[in-house]
Design a protein around this motif. Structure first.
Motif, PDB file in Angstrom:
ATOM      1  N   THR A  64      54.130 -23.370  36.646  1.00 23.04           N
ATOM      2  CA  THR A  64      53.735 -23.015  38.003  1.00 23.04           C
ATOM      3  C   THR A  64      54.952 -22.669  38.858  1.00 23.04           C
ATOM      4  O   THR A  64      55.973 -23.339  38.786  1.00 23.04           O
ATOM      5  CB  THR A  64      52.975 -24.186  38.648  1.00 23.04           C
ATOM      6  N   TYR A  72      56.851 -17.733  45.836  1.00 19.53           N
ATOM      7  CA  TYR A  72      55.859 -18.809  45.884  1.00 19.53           C
ATOM      8  C   TYR A  72      56.085 -19.703  47.090  1.00 19.53           C
ATOM      9  O   TYR A  72      57.216 -19.906  47.533  1.00 19.53           O
ATOM     10  CB  TYR A  72      55.962 -19.681  44.623  1.00 19.53           C
ATOM     11  N   TYR A  76      53.954 -24.811  45.142  1.00 21.55           N
ATOM     12  CA  TYR A  76      53.917 -24.294  43.770  1.00 21.55           C
ATOM     13  C   TYR A  76      55.245 -24.546  43.055  1.00 21.55           C
ATOM     14  O   TYR A  76      55.272 -24.891  41.888  1.00 21.55           O
ATOM     15  CB  TYR A  76      53.620 -22.796  43.761  1.00 21.55           C
ATOM     16  N   VAL A 102      46.871 -27.702  45.036  1.00 22.91           N
ATOM     17  CA  VAL A 102      48.314 -27.641  45.250  1.00 22.91           C
ATOM     18  C   VAL A 102      48.780 -28.894  46.001  1.00 22.91           C
ATOM     19  O   VAL A 102      49.816 -29.478  45.663  1.00 22.91           O
ATOM     20  CB  VAL A 102      48.725 -26.353  45.992  1.00 22.91           C
TER      21      VAL A 102
END
Length: 136
Positions: A64, A72, A76, A102
């Motif tokens: 991720t 990102y 993340y 998340v």
């Protein structure tokens, strides 16, 4: 006891223990959903461009927050630093509640997600995941 039933039970138990058990989806149905709902923000082709979100080709096993060139949000990146990678269970939970996922996996209750879209049905998530498995 029938050895076939015992063997099937062992396989299911192992999958559950590894967190990999997931209801099989319909890849053809998932392709329709992905093309209708995901392609506004994600490319599905090998080597495809970064759009609003990172390309989804080859997403399984990807750590991720690490697709090169995509910016990102911090949640993340934190997930990736903790060793999080995309698998069936992770994608299912994520597709049904991106922001909540998340926040939970990054450990930051204020973490945000650029992905504001979510799927409403488990079946749709299973179908999209089945389709994403074809993108290798």
């Amino acid at each position: 006891m029938n050895k076939g039933i015992l063997a099937a039970g062992v396989v299911i138990a192992m999958a559950l223990a590894n967190g990999t058990a997931f209801a099989a989806g319909d890849a053809a149905a998932g392709e329709k959903i992905a093309k209708a709902k995901c392609t506004a923000c994600h490319d599905l082709n090998k080597g495809g461009p970064i759009k609003v979100g990172p390309p989804l080709f080859g997403v399984f096993g990807r750590t991720t927050g690490t697709f090169a060139g995509y910016s990102y949000s911090p949640g993340y990146v934190t997930m990736g630093q903790k060793g999080h990678a995309w698998d069936d269970a992770a994608l299912k939970s994520y597709l049904l509640d991106p922001k909540g996922y998340v926040q939970a996996k990054s450990g930051d209750p204020k973490a945000n997600s650029k992905m504001i879209f979510r799927l409403e049905k488990d079946e749709d998530a299973a179908n999209v995941i089945a389709y994403l498995h074809t993108l290798k």
